[in-house]
Enzyme design. Structure first.
Site, PDB file in Angstrom:
ATOM      1  N   ARG A 107      -2.911  -6.292  -4.111  1.00 11.76           N
ATOM      2  CA  ARG A 107      -2.000  -6.472  -2.723  1.00 11.76           C
ATOM      3  C   ARG A 107      -2.824  -7.547  -1.906  1.00 11.76           C
ATOM      4  NH1 ARG A 107      -0.790  -3.127   1.821  1.00 11.76           N
ATOM      5  NH2 ARG A 107       1.239  -3.588   2.722  1.00 11.76           N
ATOM      6  N   HIS A 146      -1.227 -10.754   0.018  1.00 11.18           N
ATOM      7  CA  HIS A 146      -1.069 -11.053   1.619  1.00 11.18           C
ATOM      8  C   HIS A 146      -2.261 -12.297   1.703  1.00 11.18           C
ATOM      9  CE1 HIS A 146       0.560  -6.888   2.905  1.00 11.18           C
ATOM     10  NE2 HIS A 146       1.219  -7.402   1.891  1.00 11.18           N
ATOM     11  N   ASN A 190      -0.869  -5.398   7.637  1.00  6.58           N
ATOM     12  CA  ASN A 190      -2.327  -5.169   6.940  1.00  6.58           C
ATOM     13  C   ASN A 190      -2.857  -4.002   7.540  1.00  6.58           C
ATOM     14  OD1 ASN A 190      -2.015  -7.541   5.450  1.00  6.58           O
ATOM     15  ND2 ASN A 190      -2.786  -8.980   6.997  1.00  6.58           N
ATOM     16  N   HIS A 237       4.803  -3.049  -7.685  1.00  6.34           N
ATOM     17  CA  HIS A 237       4.993  -1.766  -7.051  1.00  6.34           C
ATOM     18  C   HIS A 237       4.990  -0.602  -8.279  1.00  6.34           C
ATOM     19  CE1 HIS A 237       6.242  -3.125  -3.105  1.00  6.34           C
ATOM     20  NE2 HIS A 237       5.261  -3.498  -3.356  1.00  6.34           N
TER      21      HIS A 237
HETATM   22  C1  HEM Z   1       8.989  -8.079  -2.050  1.00  8.19           C
HETATM   23  C2  HEM Z   1       8.396  -7.877  -0.904  1.00  8.19           C
HETATM   24  C3  HEM Z   1       7.313  -6.727  -0.320  1.00  8.19           C
HETATM   25  C4  HEM Z   1       7.406  -5.888   0.258  1.00  8.19           C
HETATM   26  C5  HEM Z   1       8.497  -5.721   1.302  1.00  8.19           C
HETATM   27  C6  HEM Z   1       6.230  -4.884   0.073  1.00  8.19           C
HETATM   28  C7  HEM Z   1       6.053  -3.710   0.962  1.00  8.19           C
HETATM   29  C8  HEM Z   1       4.920  -2.873   0.596  1.00  8.19           C
HETATM   30  C9  HEM Z   1       4.571  -1.839   1.371  1.00  8.19           C
HETATM   31  C10 HEM Z   1       5.396  -1.399   2.746  1.00  8.19           C
HETATM   32  C11 HEM Z   1       3.702  -1.280   0.683  1.00  8.19           C
HETATM   33  C12 HEM Z   1       2.953   0.188   1.221  1.00  8.19           C
HETATM   34  C13 HEM Z   1       1.995  -0.269   2.287  1.00  8.19           C
HETATM   35  C14 HEM Z   1       1.363   0.994   3.139  1.00  8.19           C
HETATM   36  O1  HEM Z   1       1.917   2.202   2.713  1.00  8.19           O
HETATM   37  O2  HEM Z   1       0.568   0.828   3.978  1.00  8.19           O
HETATM   38  C15 HEM Z   1       3.271  -2.016  -0.349  1.00  8.19           C
HETATM   39  C16 HEM Z   1       2.200  -1.606  -1.318  1.00  8.19           C
HETATM   40  C17 HEM Z   1       1.849  -2.342  -2.323  1.00  8.19           C
HETATM   41  N1  HEM Z   1       2.280  -3.821  -2.485  1.00  8.19           N
HETATM   42 FE1  HEM Z   1       4.052  -4.457  -1.824  1.00  8.19          FE
HETATM   43  N2  HEM Z   1       5.658  -5.437  -0.894  1.00  8.19           N
HETATM   44  C18 HEM Z   1       6.222  -6.510  -1.394  1.00  8.19           C
HETATM   45  C19 HEM Z   1       5.836  -7.309  -2.418  1.00  8.19           C
HETATM   46  C20 HEM Z   1       4.643  -7.234  -3.213  1.00  8.19           C
HETATM   47  C21 HEM Z   1       4.184  -8.233  -4.121  1.00  8.19           C
HETATM   48  C22 HEM Z   1       4.543  -9.685  -4.289  1.00  8.19           C
HETATM   49  C23 HEM Z   1       2.945  -7.494  -4.415  1.00  8.19           C
HETATM   50  C24 HEM Z   1       2.028  -8.217  -5.619  1.00  8.19           C
HETATM   51  C25 HEM Z   1       2.010  -9.173  -6.450  1.00  8.19           C
HETATM   52  C26 HEM Z   1       2.790  -6.437  -3.936  1.00  8.19           C
HETATM   53  C27 HEM Z   1       1.916  -5.509  -4.274  1.00  8.19           C
HETATM   54  C28 HEM Z   1       1.894  -4.156  -3.817  1.00  8.19           C
HETATM   55  C29 HEM Z   1       0.846  -3.054  -4.323  1.00  8.19           C
HETATM   56  C30 HEM Z   1      -0.119  -3.176  -5.397  1.00  8.19           C
HETATM   57  C31 HEM Z   1       0.874  -2.256  -3.341  1.00  8.19           C
HETATM   58  C32 HEM Z   1      -0.147  -0.849  -3.317  1.00  8.19           C
HETATM   59  C33 HEM Z   1      -1.377  -0.863  -2.688  1.00  8.19           C
HETATM   60  C34 HEM Z   1      -2.156   0.118  -2.647  1.00  8.19           C
HETATM   61  O3  HEM Z   1      -1.964   1.288  -3.200  1.00  8.19           O
HETATM   62  O4  HEM Z   1      -3.313  -0.076  -2.031  1.00  8.19           O
HETATM   63  N3  HEM Z   1       3.795  -6.009  -2.981  1.00  8.19           N
HETATM   64  N4  HEM Z   1       3.911  -2.989  -0.374  1.00  8.19           N
END
Ligand code: HEM
Ligand code: NAG
Ligand code: NAG
Length: 323
Positions: free
Chosen positions: A64, A68, A96, A196
């Site tokens: 992530r 970002h 973030n 995800h």
């Molecule tokens: C399509 C649009 C996307 C949205 C709206 C989105 C939104 C989010 C949100 C809301 C979270 C949880 C954050 C939290 O609880 O603080 C999250 C976690 C995560 N996102 Fe996304 N995301 C998107 C695309 C992506 C992309 C493109 C990637 C990487 C290629 C990604 C990788 C991740 C990962 C791996 C997590 C888990 C992080 C952790 O456990 O520390 N996301 N995302």
């Protein structure tokens, strides 16, 4: 006269080509450090390996960070800069704050890489390699990472807050448009959302979905509600896995969950809700090779977003501050 003007045309041509070659259109390449720091891969890999064995979620967090970083003014390590009394970077931006993590692991990687080859490898490139290594550690696809990015000397809080990183409340059209704005297609967006399949999210970001939405499996919603009450402010930081089935495996279960209305975020389920991306979600839920191959293509494309190259930017000594 003719000779001298064709000489100047030739000269101009050489100048233009060398400007293009050195900066404007400089390309990243997989062998960028093959002479200057061949040990970079083993250094990054060993730190990622130990961090992910200790806590599998860290692999998700590192992936992530790369996303970002790249979406805000390109893959330039800007996300890694700490705030100071005179500077506010991207860490407290809405997408973030209290959310992105893994900075200590990036520090540990940077320290190891600096020991092997001082002043050579950028923090932006470290994020790219660490993201790949994390995916591999959690059982996902492997690929050659393109390198040669340099680090920004600054960061942009306003850009990070401007919506270039879409919120989980986004509509499908907004998701598609925001990826399009970064040169990524709807297909890239769906494949990248497959990240995800690992990691976790906070209650505050999926509360409305599990309490108010109707395109959600009943027992799944109930289970999530038990640790994410309806009342705003209560349990906001409680975590749930983004992939209810296999949260520590980089597999296709994320897409299978969407077919079963078990997407955790609104922005997850919207990818399979009767719209233009339904068929792609179906394809990925049945064919892991197709998912992996499209994911890798999209990660490489995301890593190509407006890098600093040539003599632009710098190679930071410490990822948290400019030199
Ligand atoms: C399509 C649009 C996307 C949205 C709206 C989105 C939104 C989010 C949100 C809301 C979270 C949880 C954050 C939290 O609880 O603080 C999250 C976690 C995560 N996102 Fe996304 N995301 C998107 C695309 C992506 C992309 C493109 C990637 C990487 C290629 C990604 C990788 C991740 C990962 C791996 C997590 C888990 C992080 C952790 O456990 O520390 N996301 N995302
Ligand atoms: C970031 O989170 C901290 C800790 O919860 C909070 O005190 C601060 O106000 C937040 N900053 C912004 C800009 O939202
Ligand atoms: C759900 O919808 C209701 C009515 O629109 C609203 O008042 C509430 O804040 C929403 N969110 C939750 C978590 O119930």
């Amino acid at each position: 006269m003719a000779a001298s003007s064709s000489f100047s045309v030739m000269y101009m041509f050489v100048v233009v080509v060398s400007i293009l070659g050195s900066s404007v259109f400089a390309q990243l390449s997989t062998n960028f450090y093959s002479k200057s720091c061949p040990k970079v891969f083993s250094a990054v890999e060993s730190v990622v390996e130990s961090a992910v064995s200790k806590e599998p979620r860290m692999g998700a967090s590192l992936v992530r960070l790369f996303f970002h970083d790249c979406f805000v003014n390109g893959c330039d390590g800007s996300l890694l800069l700490d705030d100071t009394s005179s500077f506010t970077g991207e860490k407290t931006a809405a997408p973030n704050n209290n959310s992105v993590r893994g900075f200590e692991v990036v520090d540990a990687i940077k320290a190891k890489v600096e020991k092997a080859c001082p002043g050579v490898v950028s923090c932006a490139d470290i994020l790219a390699i660490a993201a790949r290594d994390s995916v591999v550690k959690l059982g996902g696809p492997d690929w050659d990472v393109k390198l040669g990015r340099r680090d920004s000397k600054t960061a942009s809080l306003s850009a990070a807050n401007s919506g270039v990183i879409p919120p989980p409340t986004a509509t499908l059209t907004q998701l598609i448009n925001r990826f399009q704005a970064r040169g990524l297609s709807a297909k890239d967006m769906v494949a990248l959302s497959g990240a995800h399949t690992i990691g976790k999210a906070r209650c505050v970001l999926f509360r409305d979905r599990i309490h108010n939405e109707t395109n959600i499996d009943g027992s799944f919603a109930k289970a999530r509600q038990s640790s994410c009450p309806r009342t705003s402010g209560s349990g906001d930081n409680n975590l749930a896995p983004l992939d209810v089935k296999t949260p520590n495996s980089f597999d296709l279960k994320y897409f299978e969950n969407l077919l079963n209305k078990k997407g955790l975020l609104h922005s997850d389920q919207i990818l399979f809700n009767g719209g233009s991306t339904d068929s792609l979600v179906k394809t990925y839920s049945r064919n892991v090779k197709t998912f992996y191959s499209d994911f890798v293509t999209a990660m490489i494309k995301m890593g190509d977003i407006t890098p600093l190259t040539g003599s632009n930017g710098e190679i930071r000594k410490n990822c948290r501050r400019p030199n």
